[in-house]
Design a protein around this motif. Structure first.
Motif, mmCIF file in Angstrom:
data_model
loop_
_atom_site.group_PDB
_atom_site.id
_atom_site.type_symbol
_atom_site.label_atom_id
_atom_site.label_comp_id
_atom_site.label_asym_id
_atom_site.label_seq_id
_atom_site.Cartn_x
_atom_site.Cartn_y
_atom_site.Cartn_z
ATOM 1 N N PRO A 1 -39.574 -18.438 -3.183
ATOM 2 C CA PRO A 1 -38.763 -18.327 -2.900
ATOM 3 C C PRO A 1 -38.219 -17.244 -3.621
ATOM 4 O O PRO A 1 -37.175 -16.402 -3.268
ATOM 5 N N LEU A 2 -38.933 -16.211 -4.423
ATOM 6 C CA LEU A 2 -38.105 -14.462 -4.663
ATOM 7 C C LEU A 2 -38.963 -14.096 -2.942
ATOM 8 O O LEU A 2 -37.981 -13.133 -3.398
ATOM 9 N N GLY A 3 -40.242 -13.882 -2.567
ATOM 10 C CA GLY A 3 -40.155 -13.605 -1.418
ATOM 11 C C GLY A 3 -39.288 -13.630 -0.614
ATOM 12 O O GLY A 3 -38.470 -12.579 0.722
ATOM 13 N N LEU A 4 -38.450 -14.984 0.068
ATOM 14 C CA LEU A 4 -37.035 -15.339 1.206
ATOM 15 C C LEU A 4 -35.940 -14.795 0.598
ATOM 16 O O LEU A 4 -35.326 -14.400 1.766
ATOM 17 N N SER A 5 -35.969 -14.902 -0.993
ATOM 18 C CA SER A 5 -34.111 -14.131 -1.402
ATOM 19 C C SER A 5 -34.152 -12.703 -0.959
ATOM 20 O O SER A 5 -33.142 -11.959 -0.367
ATOM 21 N N SER A 6 -35.326 -11.960 -0.678
ATOM 22 C CA SER A 6 -35.751 -10.726 -0.643
ATOM 23 C C SER A 6 -35.578 -10.230 0.582
ATOM 24 O O SER A 6 -35.422 -9.015 1.237
ATOM 25 N N LEU A 7 -35.797 -11.259 1.810
ATOM 26 C CA LEU A 7 -35.572 -11.053 2.853
ATOM 27 C C LEU A 7 -34.020 -10.646 3.712
ATOM 28 O O LEU A 7 -33.976 -10.574 5.129
ATOM 29 N N GLN A 8 -33.297 -10.849 2.959
ATOM 30 C CA GLN A 8 -32.078 -10.377 3.664
ATOM 31 C C GLN A 8 -30.246 -10.621 2.217
ATOM 32 O O GLN A 8 -31.140 -10.871 1.570
ATOM 33 N N ARG A 9 -29.424 -10.464 2.913
ATOM 34 C CA ARG A 9 -28.405 -10.451 2.411
ATOM 35 C C ARG A 9 -27.852 -12.362 2.615
ATOM 36 O O ARG A 9 -27.656 -12.085 3.797
ATOM 37 N N TYR A 10 -27.996 -13.213 2.040
ATOM 38 C CA TYR A 10 -27.386 -14.198 2.212
ATOM 39 C C TYR A 10 -25.944 -14.640 2.333
ATOM 40 O O TYR A 10 -24.865 -13.696 1.122
ATOM 41 N N ARG A 11 -24.587 -14.954 3.268
ATOM 42 C CA ARG A 11 -23.951 -15.200 3.657
ATOM 43 C C ARG A 11 -23.119 -16.070 3.244
ATOM 44 O O ARG A 11 -21.322 -15.789 3.020
ATOM 45 N N SER A 12 -23.876 -17.435 3.134
ATOM 46 C CA SER A 12 -23.397 -18.996 2.785
ATOM 47 C C SER A 12 -24.111 -19.656 2.525
ATOM 48 O O SER A 12 -24.761 -19.431 2.533
ATOM 49 N N THR A 13 -23.698 -20.202 1.179
ATOM 50 C CA THR A 13 -24.585 -20.975 0.654
ATOM 51 C C THR A 13 -24.756 -22.410 1.544
ATOM 52 O O THR A 13 -25.144 -23.205 1.295
ATOM 53 N N ASP A 14 -24.623 -22.593 2.619
ATOM 54 C CA ASP A 14 -24.585 -23.643 3.912
ATOM 55 C C ASP A 14 -26.472 -23.215 4.725
ATOM 56 O O ASP A 14 -27.062 -23.565 4.912
ATOM 57 N N HIS A 15 -26.688 -21.717 4.138
ATOM 58 C CA HIS A 15 -28.028 -21.571 3.907
ATOM 59 C C HIS A 15 -28.976 -21.992 3.735
ATOM 60 O O HIS A 15 -28.956 -22.961 2.338
ATOM 61 N N PRO A 16 -30.011 -22.990 4.614
ATOM 62 C CA PRO A 16 -30.917 -23.653 3.972
ATOM 63 C C PRO A 16 -32.485 -23.302 2.952
ATOM 64 O O PRO A 16 -32.208 -23.975 1.825
ATOM 65 N N ASP A 17 -31.978 -22.136 2.448
ATOM 66 C CA ASP A 17 -32.468 -21.683 0.857
ATOM 67 C C ASP A 17 -31.975 -22.355 0.297
ATOM 68 O O ASP A 17 -32.855 -22.330 -0.853
ATOM 69 N N PHE A 18 -31.233 -22.398 0.104
ATOM 70 C CA PHE A 18 -30.221 -22.765 -0.885
ATOM 71 C C PHE A 18 -30.507 -23.943 -2.008
ATOM 72 O O PHE A 18 -30.513 -24.154 -2.319
ATOM 73 N N ALA A 19 -30.749 -24.898 -0.553
ATOM 74 C CA ALA A 19 -30.928 -25.978 -0.989
ATOM 75 C C ALA A 19 -32.348 -26.876 -1.050
ATOM 76 O O ALA A 19 -33.194 -27.315 -2.352
ATOM 77 N N ARG A 20 -33.175 -25.495 -0.744
ATOM 78 C CA ARG A 20 -34.808 -24.971 -1.270
ATOM 79 C C ARG A 20 -34.905 -25.200 -3.251
ATOM 80 O O ARG A 20 -35.402 -25.885 -3.788
ATOM 81 N N PHE A 21 -34.043 -23.525 -2.926
ATOM 82 C CA PHE A 21 -34.148 -23.445 -4.182
ATOM 83 C C PHE A 21 -33.659 -24.773 -5.099
ATOM 84 O O PHE A 21 -34.052 -24.415 -6.278
ATOM 85 N N GLN A 22 -32.961 -25.162 -5.039
ATOM 86 C CA GLN A 22 -32.369 -26.362 -5.606
ATOM 87 C C GLN A 22 -32.867 -27.605 -5.640
ATOM 88 O O GLN A 22 -32.912 -27.413 -7.250
#
Length: 511
Positions: free
Chosen positions: A183-204
């Protein structure tokens, strides 16, 4: 009557028995005799190389390993031992080539391949480490751990889409993704624009697990906190980051008193003895100060000059400083300083194409400025300084490898280190005004060309056309994606966004 040779494994057992008895000299003699009978025994030659290295004869040990590998190119233990020796000599280009050759002969090996990847990554040879990953995938190896390493290496090399592909592979094939800090690696790859991004659901979703150890849980919280910060949900981000920092602070227990004692000792120390070392033909440049104060941006910009080589954050100077500090008397200290100068120069120069200026951006080298200038009288020290509240917030929002910035999980500890860093740099500036120059982060991001141009003139860099891109250089920093983006001013006075939910930031006005 014909003499029947003693089997090689019997010779090995006898040598091991002598070693266990504390008789290394006799063990060495036995192995030499054994090799006279079994000159093609890789096991005997590898054992002799180990004894020679233990006795301090690294040249003979390396020669044994090179001869062994010429006959057994897939002897991975020998390749790794020789690569470690080459790294100690600063011959990292040779180490990378050696390991790539060795693993080409052993494509199915995973465990030692991971050791080799980590060795090369730690030595700043990310391209070679990535080649070992790709070599394994081409051979059909699909171990999730290799994909984790490949993702991290691709991110350092600026290949963010490739990094995400490898992380996605890990997510699809292993339940250990959170334990491996994906998760930390994924979050470092971009700047998120919306909570609709699938990473939010994954992390939570992963946060709901009750079997996460403290460190993986904290890195997951840092990842989700960063994501909410990206989309402007500051209160939610602060809550997550506060929990993440609390976990790490309780686990690491950084010692503020020990830090303060070390700083006071250095501030009260008189001049070091003069080792009478002539300035080298090249110029070492040390970028120091607080982490997250612009050192990565500055080093990357300087490295666009064709006569500048950026070596990242070298770990060697603190080790060498400890050796110098442990020496007895002035004569012993001078000898240790001379040895330190040679050791550090090998790590800085390495074995690639020579240039005239070499950059080490290890921030905490601000503790060793007197040693630096004693070893290298022509060295230049660039102090990166940033507004205290912005600097503190940026540190507090990052997850670092344990042992690197253990103070960064408590704002009080951050304030202590920040004040002491500025005290130390004021001390060195007064003692060595010709060799120390301060660069403010705010000036660097507002007018980067003017700022770097002024520094280039101070360093004595000749006029030259900069590289069209510095993206081929690997970056190892807490914000890999951000470091590859154009320079923006949005990080200036960023602390004001957090002030309503973190009033303690206001107390950090310690400029």
């Amino acid at each position: 009557m014909n003499h029947r040779p003693t089997p090689a494994d019997v010779w090995l057992e006898r040598a091991q028995q002598r070693l266990l008895a504390g008789d290394a000299s006799r063990a060495h003699t036995l192995l030499v005799q054994a090799l006279a009978e079994h000159p093609d025994s890789g096991a005997l030659q590898f054992a002799l190389a180990g004894l020679q290295r233990q006795a301090g004869d690294a040249v003979a040990a390396d020669a044994q390993l090179e001869d062994l590998l010429s006959r057994e190119p897939d002897h991975l233990a020998a390749a790794l031992q020789l690569a470690r020796s080459l790294r100690g000599q600063g011959r990292l280009l040779a180490a990378g080539a050696l390991l790539r050759r060795a693993f080409a002969h052993a494509p199915a090996e995973v465990e030692r391949r991971i050791d080799a990847i980590e060795l090369l990554d730690d030595g700043g040879r990310q391209q070679d480490a990535m080649a070992l990953c790709e070599q394994a995938f081409a051979a059909g190896l699909d171990d999730p751990r290799l994909h984790v390493h490949a993702a991290a290496l691709a991110a350092q090399l600026g290949r963010f889409e490739v990094a995400r592909e490898h992380y996605e592979t890990v997510l699809a094939r292993s339940r250990h993704a959170a334990d491996w800090h994906v998760p930390l690696g994924l979050s470092s790859l971009q700047r998120y624009r919306s909570t609709d991004h699938p990473d939010f659901a994954r992390f939570q979703h992963w946060l709901e697990r009750d079997d996460l150890a403290p460190y993986p849980r904290s890195s997951l919280l840092f990842a989700l906190g960063k994501a909410f910060d990206d989309v402007g949900e500051i209160e939610r981000a602060a809550d997550l980051l506060r929990e993440a920092n609390a976990i790490m602070h309780s686990q690491l227990r950084w010692q503020r008193k020990a830090w303060r004692r070390g700083v006071e000792m250095r501030l009260g120390r008189g001049p070091l003895p003069d080792p009478a070392l002539a300035p080298p033909a090249w110029t070492p440049v040390f970028i120091v100060g607080m982490p997250r104060a612009g050192s990565t941006l500055l080093a990357e910009r300087l490295a666009r000059h064709p006569q500048v080589r950026h070596r990242g954050e070298l770990p060697w100077l603190p080790v060498l400083a400890s050796r110098v500090g442990a020496a007895s008397g002035d004569a012993g200290m001078v000898a240790a300083m001379r040895d330190a100068a040679g050791s550090y120069a090998r790590q800085l120069l390495q074995d690639d194409t020579p240039v005239g200026w070499y950059v080490d951006k290890q921030p905490h080298n601000f503790l060793h400025v007197d040693l630096i200038l004693a070893l290298f009288p022509n060295a230049r020290i660039i102090h990166c300084r940033r507004e205290a509240r912005d600097n503190a917030l940026s540190l507090w929002m990052q997850s670092f490898h344990p042992g690197s910035q253990d103070f960064a999980y408590d704002l009080g500890d951050i304030a202590t280190v920040m004040r002491d860093a500025r005290r130390m740099m004021a001390h060195w500036q007064a003692r060595y005004p010709h060799a120390v120059r301060t660069v403010d982060y705010e000036a660097l991001v507002t007018e980067p060309d003017a700022c770097v141009g002024s520094l280039a003139r101070w360093l004595g860099l000749p006029e030259a056309t900069p590289h069209t891109s510095a993206d081929t250089a690997a970056l190892s920093t807490a914000s890999l994606w951000q470091a590859r983006q154009p320079v923006y001013r949005s990080s200036v006075e960023r602390w004001r966004r957090y002030a309503p939910v973190m009033p303690e930031l206001e107390r950090l006005r310690a400029d």
